[in-house]
Design a protein around this motif. Structure first.
Motif, PDB file in Angstrom:
ATOM      1  N   SER A   1      41.013  42.666  39.082  1.00  0.00           N
ATOM      2  CA  SER A   1      41.372  41.737  38.010  1.00  0.00           C
ATOM      3  C   SER A   1      42.418  42.341  37.083  1.00  0.00           C
ATOM      4  O   SER A   1      42.421  43.543  36.812  1.00  0.00           O
ATOM      5  N   LYS A   2      43.281  41.461  36.585  1.00  0.00           N
ATOM      6  CA  LYS A   2      44.285  41.858  35.598  1.00  0.00           C
ATOM      7  C   LYS A   2      43.759  41.764  34.168  1.00  0.00           C
ATOM      8  O   LYS A   2      44.528  41.932  33.211  1.00  0.00           O
ATOM      9  N   ALA A   3      42.470  41.522  34.000  1.00  0.00           N
ATOM     10  CA  ALA A   3      41.867  41.431  32.668  1.00  0.00           C
ATOM     11  C   ALA A   3      42.215  42.667  31.846  1.00  0.00           C
ATOM     12  O   ALA A   3      42.222  43.791  32.358  1.00  0.00           O
TER      13      ALA A   3
ATOM     14  N   SER B   1      42.583  36.514  44.477  1.00  0.00           N
ATOM     15  CA  SER B   1      41.335  36.140  43.810  1.00  0.00           C
ATOM     16  C   SER B   1      40.125  36.468  44.671  1.00  0.00           C
ATOM     17  O   SER B   1      40.190  36.431  45.904  1.00  0.00           O
TER      18      SER B   1
ATOM     19  N   VAL C   1      38.919  36.039  29.601  1.00  0.00           N
ATOM     20  CA  VAL C   1      40.315  36.416  29.427  1.00  0.00           C
ATOM     21  C   VAL C   1      41.067  36.158  30.725  1.00  0.00           C
ATOM     22  O   VAL C   1      40.463  35.912  31.779  1.00  0.00           O
ATOM     23  N   ASP C   2      42.388  36.215  30.649  1.00  0.00           N
ATOM     24  CA  ASP C   2      43.226  36.032  31.828  1.00  0.00           C
ATOM     25  C   ASP C   2      42.831  37.052  32.888  1.00  0.00           C
ATOM     26  O   ASP C   2      42.772  38.254  32.617  1.00  0.00           O
ATOM     27  N   GLY C   3      42.538  36.580  34.085  1.00  0.00           N
ATOM     28  CA  GLY C   3      42.095  37.451  35.162  1.00  0.00           C
ATOM     29  C   GLY C   3      40.637  37.277  35.520  1.00  0.00           C
ATOM     30  O   GLY C   3      40.181  37.796  36.532  1.00  0.00           O
TER      31      GLY C   3
ATOM     32  N   ALA D   1      37.717  34.007  35.607  1.00  0.00           N
ATOM     33  CA  ALA D   1      37.451  32.577  35.415  1.00  0.00           C
ATOM     34  C   ALA D   1      36.025  32.266  35.843  1.00  0.00           C
ATOM     35  O   ALA D   1      35.451  32.962  36.682  1.00  0.00           O
TER      36      ALA D   1
END
Length: 344
Positions: free
Chosen positions: A85-87, A215, A315-317, A319
């Motif tokens: 993840s890019k979180a 993903s 956060v982005d990364g 869902a």
């Protein structure tokens, strides 16, 4: 046995039933079609039922997981975390606030009570941009029901079962038609030596996406680096009512309390929208990093009354999956928070 919620039925089933019946708050709105005033929705009904079962309300406390303790520390991501993840909190170390808790809405529940497990952990990550994101997990792998309506039905069955209820009782009828709930009930849940010697599981799946756009669905696992340790029968019999809450500050004075946070990856075909379906242990895991807890919150009792964790504060990364339990939980949390802060 006369439990806090069930004063009837077979004793061992009763104790374990309670443990499973009050884990998390769930919700989905229901409006009466022919009324100008909305009917109470599922989340309100769940909170109402939990409060009755706990003989509450208890002013200033949560409707569930009322008893807890707050500590602070740091999360340091692993080198492998960005591959999942890019979180933001998987890219660099961030401060954390963590609350450990006992289930039920009873703030004086003895920590060694059979009703005090599964325990809870809520982790708040303070992000570099000033934002926050949360993980909420329990000390049992799996959830007893698949949707909010069944959770309300479970609580209703508990509250409807009386000492003189004819057989099969409402609780027994519910378990007979919900095998996941029955499995949850009969599974051993030993009392831990410490919150720092207890594993926690994310029963809901999330969709993780890395910087390449790849993903993968996964569930959190949070494992103590000290290993899982449980009280033996002699220790359990002697355990003080607040032994977990008293033990953690003493442990922190000696050394940090550390956990490995990992992501268990779903295989093709694995169910990602039903927390009652447990994935096999042979599914691969990616280590996301180490949670190092070092300090008691300055005023743990006061701060936890205002803290409101939210598993969909993402956060982005990262869902959410389509799990109805996951999607509904914040709605019921909001009911509990509103009542807690208003004193109702």
């Amino acid at each position: 046995m006369k439990s806090l919620f069930i004063r009837h039925a077979h004793a061992s089933t009763t104790r374990k039933m309670l443990s499973g019946a009050v884990l998390l708050l769930l919700a989905s709105p229901v409006i009466a079609a022919d009324q100008t005033t909305p009917e109470k929705n599922v989340n309100e009904k769940i909170v109402d039922t939990m409060t009755v079962l706990a003989k509450g309300p208890y002013t200033g406390f949560r409707a569930n997981h009322a008893k807890g303790i707050v500590v602070t520390g740091t999360f340091t991501p692993s080198a492998a975390a960005p591959t999942l993840s890019k979180a933001a909190h998987f890219q660099s170390a961030v401060p954390v606030t963590v609350r450990f808790s006992d289930p039920t809405g009873v703030p004086t529940l003895p920590d060694a009570s059979p009703n005090a497990s599964p325990h809870g952990i809520a982790i708040r990550f303070q992000l570099p941009d000033g934002g926050i994101t949360d993980i909420v997990s329990i000390s049992f792998n799996g959830f007893p029901v698949a949707n909010p309506e069944d959770f309300l039905a479970l609580l209703t069955a508990v509250s409807s079962t009386k000492p003189d209820s004819p057989k099969p009782t409402p609780v027994e009828q519910f378990l007979a038609t919900h095998p996941a709930a029955k499995r949850f009930v009969i599974a051993p849940k030993p009392a831990p030596v410490s919150f720092g010697t207890l594993s926690f599981y994310g029963v809901n799946a999330f969709k993780f996406t890395n910087a390449k756009g790849e993903s993968q669905y996964a569930r959190y696992r949070i494992e103590p680096l000290a290993g899982n340790q449980s009280l033996n029968e002699e220790q359990l019999a002697k355990a003080a009512p607040n032994y977990l809450m008293d033990e953690l500050p003493t442990r922190l004075e000696k050394a940090p309390v550390t956990f490995r946070i990992s992501a268990q990856l779903a295989a093709p075909g694995d169910v990602t929208d039903d927390g009652t379906v447990i994935w096999p242990d042979n599914r691969p895991q990616i280590e996301l990093g180490v949670l190092s807890l070092t300090t008691m919150a300055a005023d743990s009792l006061a701060i936890q009354k205002t803290l409101a964790f939210n598993p969909l504060l993402l956060v982005d990364g990262i869902a959410p999956s389509a799990d109805p339990i996951l999607l509904a939980r914040p709605l019921a949390y909001s009911v509990s928070v509103r009542r807690r802060l208003s004193g109702n």
